[in-house]
Design an enzyme around this catalytic site. Structure first.
Site, PDB file in Angstrom:
ATOM      1  N   ASN A 185      54.710   2.591  18.491  1.00  0.00           N
ATOM      2  CA  ASN A 185      55.401   1.672  19.398  1.00  0.00           C
ATOM      3  C   ASN A 185      55.926   0.446  18.662  1.00  0.00           C
ATOM      4  O   ASN A 185      57.037  -0.018  18.909  1.00  0.00           O
ATOM      5  CB  ASN A 185      54.454   1.227  20.513  1.00  0.00           C
ATOM      6  CG  ASN A 185      54.531   2.154  21.711  1.00  0.00           C
ATOM      7  OD1 ASN A 185      55.306   3.101  21.703  1.00  0.00           O
ATOM      8  ND2 ASN A 185      53.747   1.882  22.727  1.00  0.00           N
ATOM      9  N   LYS A 189      53.804  -5.630  25.073  1.00  0.00           N
ATOM     10  CA  LYS A 189      52.344  -5.813  25.041  1.00  0.00           C
ATOM     11  C   LYS A 189      51.730  -5.214  23.766  1.00  0.00           C
ATOM     12  O   LYS A 189      50.817  -5.788  23.179  1.00  0.00           O
ATOM     13  CB  LYS A 189      51.759  -5.238  26.325  1.00  0.00           C
ATOM     14  CG  LYS A 189      50.790  -4.114  26.223  1.00  0.00           C
ATOM     15  CD  LYS A 189      50.286  -3.704  27.569  1.00  0.00           C
ATOM     16  CE  LYS A 189      50.272  -2.203  27.759  1.00  0.00           C
ATOM     17  NZ  LYS A 189      49.521  -1.421  26.807  1.00  0.00           N
ATOM     18  N   LYS A 245      49.268   5.273  17.820  1.00  0.00           N
ATOM     19  CA  LYS A 245      49.962   4.807  19.015  1.00  0.00           C
ATOM     20  C   LYS A 245      50.592   3.418  18.783  1.00  0.00           C
ATOM     21  O   LYS A 245      51.768   3.202  19.044  1.00  0.00           O
ATOM     22  CB  LYS A 245      48.968   4.770  20.175  1.00  0.00           C
ATOM     23  CG  LYS A 245      49.481   4.120  21.422  1.00  0.00           C
ATOM     24  CD  LYS A 245      50.576   4.920  22.090  1.00  0.00           C
ATOM     25  CE  LYS A 245      51.190   4.140  23.225  1.00  0.00           C
ATOM     26  NZ  LYS A 245      52.194   4.878  23.947  1.00  0.00           N
ATOM     27  N   CYS A 272      55.227  -1.345  27.510  1.00  0.00           N
ATOM     28  CA  CYS A 272      54.587  -0.985  26.235  1.00  0.00           C
ATOM     29  C   CYS A 272      54.968  -1.884  25.060  1.00  0.00           C
ATOM     30  O   CYS A 272      54.092  -2.526  24.468  1.00  0.00           O
ATOM     31  CB  CYS A 272      54.907   0.458  25.886  1.00  0.00           C
ATOM     32  SG  CYS A 272      54.094   1.605  26.987  1.00  0.00           S
ATOM     33  N   PHE A 285      67.242   4.504  18.876  1.00  0.00           N
ATOM     34  CA  PHE A 285      66.625   3.164  18.914  1.00  0.00           C
ATOM     35  C   PHE A 285      67.337   2.179  18.006  1.00  0.00           C
ATOM     36  O   PHE A 285      66.725   1.331  17.379  1.00  0.00           O
ATOM     37  CB  PHE A 285      65.119   3.243  18.654  1.00  0.00           C
ATOM     38  CG  PHE A 285      64.391   3.601  19.909  1.00  0.00           C
ATOM     39  CD1 PHE A 285      64.515   4.874  20.435  1.00  0.00           C
ATOM     40  CD2 PHE A 285      63.637   2.665  20.602  1.00  0.00           C
ATOM     41  CE1 PHE A 285      63.909   5.214  21.637  1.00  0.00           C
ATOM     42  CE2 PHE A 285      63.031   2.994  21.806  1.00  0.00           C
ATOM     43  CZ  PHE A 285      63.157   4.277  22.323  1.00  0.00           C
ATOM     44  N   LYS A 312      47.596   4.677  47.390  1.00  0.00           N
ATOM     45  CA  LYS A 312      48.192   5.588  46.395  1.00  0.00           C
ATOM     46  C   LYS A 312      47.717   7.022  46.620  1.00  0.00           C
ATOM     47  O   LYS A 312      48.504   7.968  46.594  1.00  0.00           O
ATOM     48  CB  LYS A 312      47.769   5.157  44.980  1.00  0.00           C
ATOM     49  CG  LYS A 312      48.630   4.089  44.356  1.00  0.00           C
ATOM     50  CD  LYS A 312      48.155   3.925  42.925  1.00  0.00           C
ATOM     51  CE  LYS A 312      49.057   3.065  42.109  1.00  0.00           C
ATOM     52  NZ  LYS A 312      48.598   3.019  40.708  1.00  0.00           N
ATOM     53  N   LYS A 342      65.043  -1.004  31.946  1.00  0.00           N
ATOM     54  CA  LYS A 342      65.910   0.036  31.379  1.00  0.00           C
ATOM     55  C   LYS A 342      66.334   0.951  32.516  1.00  0.00           C
ATOM     56  O   LYS A 342      65.746   0.878  33.610  1.00  0.00           O
ATOM     57  CB  LYS A 342      65.196   0.813  30.273  1.00  0.00           C
ATOM     58  CG  LYS A 342      64.076   1.720  30.756  1.00  0.00           C
ATOM     59  CD  LYS A 342      63.621   2.630  29.636  1.00  0.00           C
ATOM     60  CE  LYS A 342      62.723   3.735  30.165  1.00  0.00           C
ATOM     61  NZ  LYS A 342      62.282   4.665  29.175  1.00  0.00           N
ATOM     62  N   PHE A 390      52.737   9.376  24.373  1.00  0.00           N
ATOM     63  CA  PHE A 390      53.975   8.796  23.830  1.00  0.00           C
ATOM     64  C   PHE A 390      55.115   8.895  24.840  1.00  0.00           C
ATOM     65  O   PHE A 390      56.271   8.952  24.468  1.00  0.00           O
ATOM     66  CB  PHE A 390      54.347   9.514  22.520  1.00  0.00           C
ATOM     67  CG  PHE A 390      53.263   9.422  21.484  1.00  0.00           C
ATOM     68  CD1 PHE A 390      53.124   8.286  20.701  1.00  0.00           C
ATOM     69  CD2 PHE A 390      52.354  10.456  21.323  1.00  0.00           C
ATOM     70  CE1 PHE A 390      52.109   8.190  19.772  1.00  0.00           C
ATOM     71  CE2 PHE A 390      51.330  10.370  20.390  1.00  0.00           C
ATOM     72  CZ  PHE A 390      51.203   9.240  19.608  1.00  0.00           C
ATOM     73  N   ASP A 448      41.745   7.548  41.802  1.00  0.00           N
ATOM     74  CA  ASP A 448      42.191   6.158  41.778  1.00  0.00           C
ATOM     75  C   ASP A 448      41.412   5.413  42.859  1.00  0.00           C
ATOM     76  O   ASP A 448      41.030   5.997  43.869  1.00  0.00           O
ATOM     77  CB  ASP A 448      43.701   6.075  42.056  1.00  0.00           C
ATOM     78  CG  ASP A 448      44.314   4.801  41.498  1.00  0.00           C
ATOM     79  OD1 ASP A 448      45.126   4.895  40.566  1.00  0.00           O
ATOM     80  OD2 ASP A 448      43.967   3.700  42.003  1.00  0.00           O
TER      81      ASP A 448
HETATM   82  C1  UDX Z   1      58.200   3.183  25.153  1.00  0.00           C
HETATM   83  C2  UDX Z   1      58.200   4.286  24.089  1.00  0.00           C
HETATM   84  O1  UDX Z   1      59.511   4.838  23.947  1.00  0.00           O
HETATM   85  C3  UDX Z   1      57.191   5.370  24.445  1.00  0.00           C
HETATM   86  O2  UDX Z   1      57.128   6.332  23.399  1.00  0.00           O
HETATM   87  C4  UDX Z   1      55.822   4.729  24.649  1.00  0.00           C
HETATM   88  O3  UDX Z   1      54.859   5.702  25.009  1.00  0.00           O
HETATM   89  C5  UDX Z   1      55.900   3.645  25.708  1.00  0.00           C
HETATM   90  O4  UDX Z   1      56.911   2.682  25.343  1.00  0.00           O
HETATM   91  P1  UDX Z   1      59.382   2.831  27.530  1.00  0.00           P
HETATM   92  O5  UDX Z   1      58.811   1.452  27.502  1.00  0.00           O
HETATM   93  O6  UDX Z   1      59.277   3.623  28.764  1.00  0.00           O
HETATM   94  O7  UDX Z   1      58.717   3.725  26.367  1.00  0.00           O
HETATM   95  O8  UDX Z   1      60.948   2.722  27.229  1.00  0.00           O
HETATM   96  P2  UDX Z   1      61.946   2.856  25.988  1.00  0.00           P
HETATM   97  O9  UDX Z   1      62.987   3.822  26.345  1.00  0.00           O
HETATM   98  O10 UDX Z   1      61.246   3.077  24.714  1.00  0.00           O
HETATM   99  O11 UDX Z   1      62.633   1.408  25.990  1.00  0.00           O
HETATM  100  C6  UDX Z   1      61.852   0.217  25.819  1.00  0.00           C
HETATM  101  C7  UDX Z   1      62.768  -0.980  25.785  1.00  0.00           C
HETATM  102  O12 UDX Z   1      63.536  -0.993  24.588  1.00  0.00           O
HETATM  103  C8  UDX Z   1      63.790  -1.044  26.935  1.00  0.00           C
HETATM  104  O13 UDX Z   1      63.869  -2.372  27.428  1.00  0.00           O
HETATM  105  C9  UDX Z   1      65.097  -0.630  26.298  1.00  0.00           C
HETATM  106  O14 UDX Z   1      66.210  -1.211  26.923  1.00  0.00           O
HETATM  107  C10 UDX Z   1      64.914  -1.183  24.890  1.00  0.00           C
HETATM  108  N1  UDX Z   1      65.717  -0.460  23.887  1.00  0.00           N
HETATM  109  C11 UDX Z   1      65.462   0.847  23.605  1.00  0.00           C
HETATM  110  C12 UDX Z   1      66.731  -1.137  23.211  1.00  0.00           C
HETATM  111  O15 UDX Z   1      66.966  -2.337  23.454  1.00  0.00           O
HETATM  112  N2  UDX Z   1      67.453  -0.452  22.261  1.00  0.00           N
HETATM  113  C13 UDX Z   1      67.215   0.843  21.959  1.00  0.00           C
HETATM  114  O16 UDX Z   1      67.918   1.378  21.076  1.00  0.00           O
HETATM  115  C14 UDX Z   1      66.205   1.520  22.645  1.00  0.00           C
END
Ligand code: UDX
Length: 445
Positions: free
Chosen positions: A209, A264, A205, A261, A250, A36, A321, A153, A31
């Site tokens: 997402n 964006k 990917k 993720c 989900f 870091k 989250k 993922f 990096d």
């Molecule tokens: C996500 C994907 O899960 C992961 O596979 C990918 O590589 C990167 O993006 P992440 O952003 O870390 O991971 O969190 P994730 O647990 O997926 O939640 C994303 C957002 O969705 C959060 O704000 C969460 O609160 C929201 N969410 C998730 C909901 O509102 N409802 C759900 O049922 C699940």
């Protein structure tokens, strides 16, 4: 085992590097951020990720893992270089590839032996082709370079588990040789490996997402309608989930998806499709629903409070989250900005997000280290993140501590059954409201 270098020590790069060392590879993480690397060398992770520090310490001590800012000497003699740097969002929604191409240039100028460059960062379809052409055009030594795609993922908060026990490894290559190198790298993980061409891997990917983001926006849309027609989203999702084709994951309604993720990657794929002359209507719908959903709670609160001026507002949960201190695209941010603009006085609690929040709002918020303190004397309370501490809190505290217990829960933290008889007014997403403040006192009097 291969001699592996990982460029970037953010969520993707660092977790990848550490897990590759954990399964036995010799890994160096690079990096350009001195601070870091300094922390990492002392076994301290610059990101909050459960389980990561332990693996950093273990693999550094057993000599499998190293950290450096000196990219030239490590790129020079690597068999495989993973690029795991960020691809943030540009103003127009497209993916910013500056970091990826900066690393590509550094690789081109440094490599002194044949090497496979693996793009792990989430990049628009066709980027691997461009990275390969770019590196080849800037090579300083006469070596053979190939680029492969290998999207990750992992989700924040469960990144180590998601990597070591991933549902699948996707590799996108244009030659048998590159495919074999990646198969060997991933062999110790003993996971299903899906091999395809580079563009398909890049698309897996985004499609994954965006599908998950769409699933969330769909259920938020249905939740909003449930409120209007007197249905309860909890019963609805439960009823849906018994169909194995739908499943139960989900499908949690809330105030929208945040994080680094989904916001964006939905915008990047939509932008990319438009560039190709195609409109991705479903992904566009997911983005639009999510934008509106962020303000679903404020809308409810406005029915009770025409203005937030001078109101003492408790906020429980700040991060996008639970399980992370990351604030990227956290729905709490636009909501808090709106409340502050209207003159609200905010007292906020979050188990790990406060330090990062202070960088965004240094003086405007009164940060509290317990739920009790955040609720003290408040006239209304917003819940933006479903931290276990919040889900398991003593529900009697709302009435006990708040001046007027109006609660707006953006993550459906409590069952309607348990919040009943607590003397509060409770509004959540897609479920009937519980209106007891004042009313219950009259009944009991
Ligand atoms: C996500 C994907 O899960 C992961 O596979 C990918 O590589 C990167 O993006 P992440 O952003 O870390 O991971 O969190 P994730 O647990 O997926 O939640 C994303 C957002 O969705 C959060 O704000 C969460 O609160 C929201 N969410 C998730 C909901 O509102 N409802 C759900 O049922 C699940």
């Amino acid at each position: 085992m291969s001699n592996i270098t990982v460029a970037g020590t953010g969520y993707v790069g660092l977790v990848t590097g550490v897990c590759l060392a954990e399964v036995g590879h010799q890994v160096t993480c690079v990096d350009n951020n001195d601070e870091k690397i300094y922390l990492l060398r002392q076994g301290i992770s610059p990101i909050y990720e459960p389980g990561l520090d332990e693996l950093i310490v273990k693999n550094t001590e057993n000599g499998k893992l190293d950290f450096t800012t000196d990219y030239q000497s490590v790129y020079a003699h690597s068999d495989v270089i993973f690029i795991g740097v960020g691809t943030p969002e540009n103003e127009d929604g497209s993916a910013n590839l500056n970091y990826v191409f900066t690393v590509a240039k550094e690789i081109a100028e440094s490599v002194e032996q044949d090497c496979l460059v693996v793009v792990k960062s989430t990049v628009p379809i066709g980027t691997n082709d461009r990275v390969e052409a770019y590196i080849k055009a800037h090579l300083k030594h006469n070596v053979k370079i190939e680029v492969a795609s290998n999207p990750e993922f992992l989700a924040q908060g469960t990144a180590v588990r998601d990597t070591l026990y991933a549902s699948r490894i996707v590799i996108g290559t244009e030659s048998d040789e590159a495919k074999q190198i990646l198969m060997d790298v991933y062999e110790p993980f003993k996971l299903p490996i899906l091999a395809m061409n580079r563009r398909s891997a890049e698309m897996v990917k985004y499609a994954s997402n965006d599908f998950l983001a769409l699933k969330i926006s769909f259920i938020n849309d249905i939740a909003n309608l449930c409120e209007k027609v007197g249905a309860n989203i909890e019963d609805v999702t439960n009823g849906m989930s018994y169909d194995e084709r739908i499943g139960n994951r989900f499908l949690n309604p809330g105030i929208g998806y945040g994080g680094s993720c989904f916001p964006k990657d939905t915008k990047a794929l939509h932008w990319l499709a438009e560039e190709e002359g195609y409109i991705l209507r479903t992904v566009k719908a997911a983005i639009d629903v999510n934008e509106k959903q962020k303000y679903a709670l404020i809308k409810k609160a406005r029915n009770d409070f025409p203005t937030f001026n001078e109101k003492k507002v408790a906020v429980l949960g700040l991060t996008f989250k639970p399980g992370t201190d990351d604030l990227r695209e956290a729905p709490s941010i636009p909501n808090i900005r709106l409340l502050l603009n209207e003159g609200a006085r905010i007292q906020a609690f979050d188990p790990v997000g406060i330090e990062n929040y202070k960088k965004l709002f240094p003086d405007q918020i009164s940060y509290k280290h317990s739920i009790e303190e955040a609720l003290e004397d408040a006239e209304l309370c917003f819940i933006f993140t479903e931290w276990p501490e919040i889900k398991e809190m003593d529900l009697g505290l709302f009435k006990e501590k708040m001046k007027t217990p109006y609660i707006y829960d953006g993550r459906n933290c409590f069952s309607l059954y348990e919040i009943q008889n607590k003397g509060v007014n409770y509004h959540s997403i897609g479920r009937p409201s519980v209106i007891e403040y004042g009313v219950l006192d009259e009944v009991q009097a």
